[in-house]
Each structure stands twice: as structure tokens, then as C-alpha cells.
Design an enzyme around this catalytic site. Structure first.
Site, mmCIF file in Angstrom:
data_model
loop_
_atom_site.group_PDB
_atom_site.id
_atom_site.type_symbol
_atom_site.label_atom_id
_atom_site.label_comp_id
_atom_site.label_asym_id
_atom_site.label_seq_id
_atom_site.Cartn_x
_atom_site.Cartn_y
_atom_site.Cartn_z
ATOM 1 C CG PHE A 196 -1.802 1.231 1.278
ATOM 2 C CD1 PHE A 196 -2.766 1.445 0.294
ATOM 3 C CD2 PHE A 196 -1.686 2.164 2.299
ATOM 4 C CE1 PHE A 196 -3.591 2.572 0.324
ATOM 5 C CE2 PHE A 196 -2.508 3.288 2.346
ATOM 6 C CZ PHE A 196 -3.462 3.485 1.353
ATOM 7 C CD GLU B 290 9.644 4.789 2.314
ATOM 8 O OE1 GLU B 290 9.052 5.457 3.164
ATOM 9 O OE2 GLU B 290 9.954 5.245 1.186
HETATM 10 C C1 BEZ Z 1 4.838 5.551 0.316
HETATM 11 O O1 BEZ Z 1 3.624 5.550 0.483
HETATM 12 O O2 BEZ Z 1 5.472 6.536 0.000
HETATM 13 C C2 BEZ Z 1 5.552 4.243 0.441
HETATM 14 C C3 BEZ Z 1 4.851 3.142 0.863
HETATM 15 C C4 BEZ Z 1 5.499 1.926 0.938
HETATM 16 C C5 BEZ Z 1 6.856 1.838 0.613
HETATM 17 C C6 BEZ Z 1 7.549 2.948 0.177
HETATM 18 C C7 BEZ Z 1 6.897 4.163 0.095
#
Ligand code: BEZ
Length: 188
Positions: free
Chosen positions: A23, A98
Site C-alpha cells: 500500500f 524508507e
Molecule cells: C509511500 O507511500 O510513500 C511508500 C509506501 C510503501 C513503501 C515505500 C513508500
């Protein structure tokens, strides 16, 4: 600098499958950077998007952090985003992207067609080493207007996210109010 890469390698939710739904609710809406097998609109019940996470490594620096979105629990809310069906091995690169406070979490998604899917997402929890928390709209907008980091100006992050949410048809008063406030700042 805070680095959750190793912690996320131990968080193996759903990784016994051939493919996994991821997501996306933040920068991934306008910058994927990975191969995906399928993409659908999706929403997550009980969470809202908030510019409450500091960014020391993408849209700011440790000395002058930017602000980026995370998900915050709000029982009556629904967060609209995108679901990407990916190979589980794709998560290794996302753990690095992340790493500034986000943890892999298992969530239950509603897909655009009304179906449901177990998914993985990355959430920066309250109190993590880069957490900034709530502030007034002008304060957040001013911080976003001035911060910049290795991935570019924090301003572009907010404006690109707002454009992506508009294209999705998302109702996100927090993001759109910050966009308006930022664009109304003197010299912007
Ligand atoms: C984002 O929503 O930016 C995201 C979600 C999952 C992994 C990396 C980025």
C-alpha cells in the site's frame, strides 16, 4: 542517523507468497522506482495521512529536517492510495528507501473494485527518532517551504503528492490545506 533497514528485514509479514500487495500513500504515488505486476486504487480504514514525520535523508537533513507523510491512527478515517502487487524481494530496496523511521506493517486493504487484500505498508510510528508530530498548518508549510535534501526540495514532495491525490480523486483536507498555505507564503 536513525536506520530501520535491519529491523524491517526481520518483519517478514506475507513474504511466504509469490507476490504481495504494497500500500502506497506518500511519495510512492508519484515516484515508484520499482517493477510491479499490477496496480489498483485502494484504501485503508482507520488511518489518516499526516505530515508528522521528519525527513533527514530525502527531503531535509538531520540539522534541518523536512516533513513527510506517515499514517496515524484515526478510527473513523479512510486513507486513499494505491496498491501495487510486487514480488516480495522488491521490499529489500524499499527498506532502504524508507529507513528513516518507517517500519513494515501488515494491513488489510479495500481495493477499488470492492475486494479486500492483505498488504504491507511502511508506517513511521509516533516517537521514532525522526518523529516531529503535529504542528500548526503555517508552521508545517513554512518548514516544508524551506527544507531540502538529497531527493530534492520538500516543497516538491508536497506539491507532487497533492497533484497525485487530486488525480486519484482523494479527499485529503490536511494535504490540500498545506498546499494552499505553502503556495500563499510570500515569495512562493
Ligand atoms: C509511500 O507511500 O510513500 C511508500 C509506501 C510503501 C513503501 C515505500 C513508500
Amino acid at each position: 542517523m536513525l536506520d530501520t533497514t535491519l529491523a524491517n528485514r526481520q518483519r517478514n509479514h506475507l513474504l511466504d507468497r509469490d507476490s504481495v500487495w504494497l500500500f502506497g500513500y506518500g511519495s510512492i504515488l508519484y515516484k515508484t522506482g520499482f517493477d510491479c505486476l499490477e496496480q489498483r486504487t485502494a484504501s485503508l480504514h482507520g488511518w489518516v495521512r499526516r505530515f508528522w514525520q521528519g525527513s533527514h535523508d530525502h527531503r531535509g537533513t538531520p540539522d534541518a529536517p523536512g516533513r513527510v507523510v506517515t499514517l496515524v491512527r484515526e478510527p473513523a478515517a479512510r486513507c486513499l492510495g494505491l496498491a501495487f502487487r510486487i514480488r516480495p524481494e522488491t521490499l529489500a530496496a524499499l527498506d532502504v528507501r524508507e529507513k528513516n523511521g518507517y517500519l513494515r506493517e501488515a494491513v488489510a486493504l479495500e481495493l477499488g473494485d470492492g475486494g479486500r487484500a492483505d498488504a504491507v505498508t511502511y508506517i513511521a510510528p509516533p516517537g521514532n527518532g525522526a518523529w516531529l508530530g503535529p504542528a500548526s498548518e503555517p508552521e508545517i508549510a513554512r518548514q516544508i517551504a524551506t527544507a531540502t535534501g538529497p531527493s530534492g526540495p520538500n516543497r516538491d514532495y508536497l506539491l507532487d503528492l497533492a497533484a497525485s491525490l487530486r488525480a486519484l480523486g482523494a479527499d485529503d483536507p490536511h494535504v490540500f490545506a498545506l498546499e494552499r498555505t505553502l503556495l500563499a507564503l510570500p515569495g512562493r
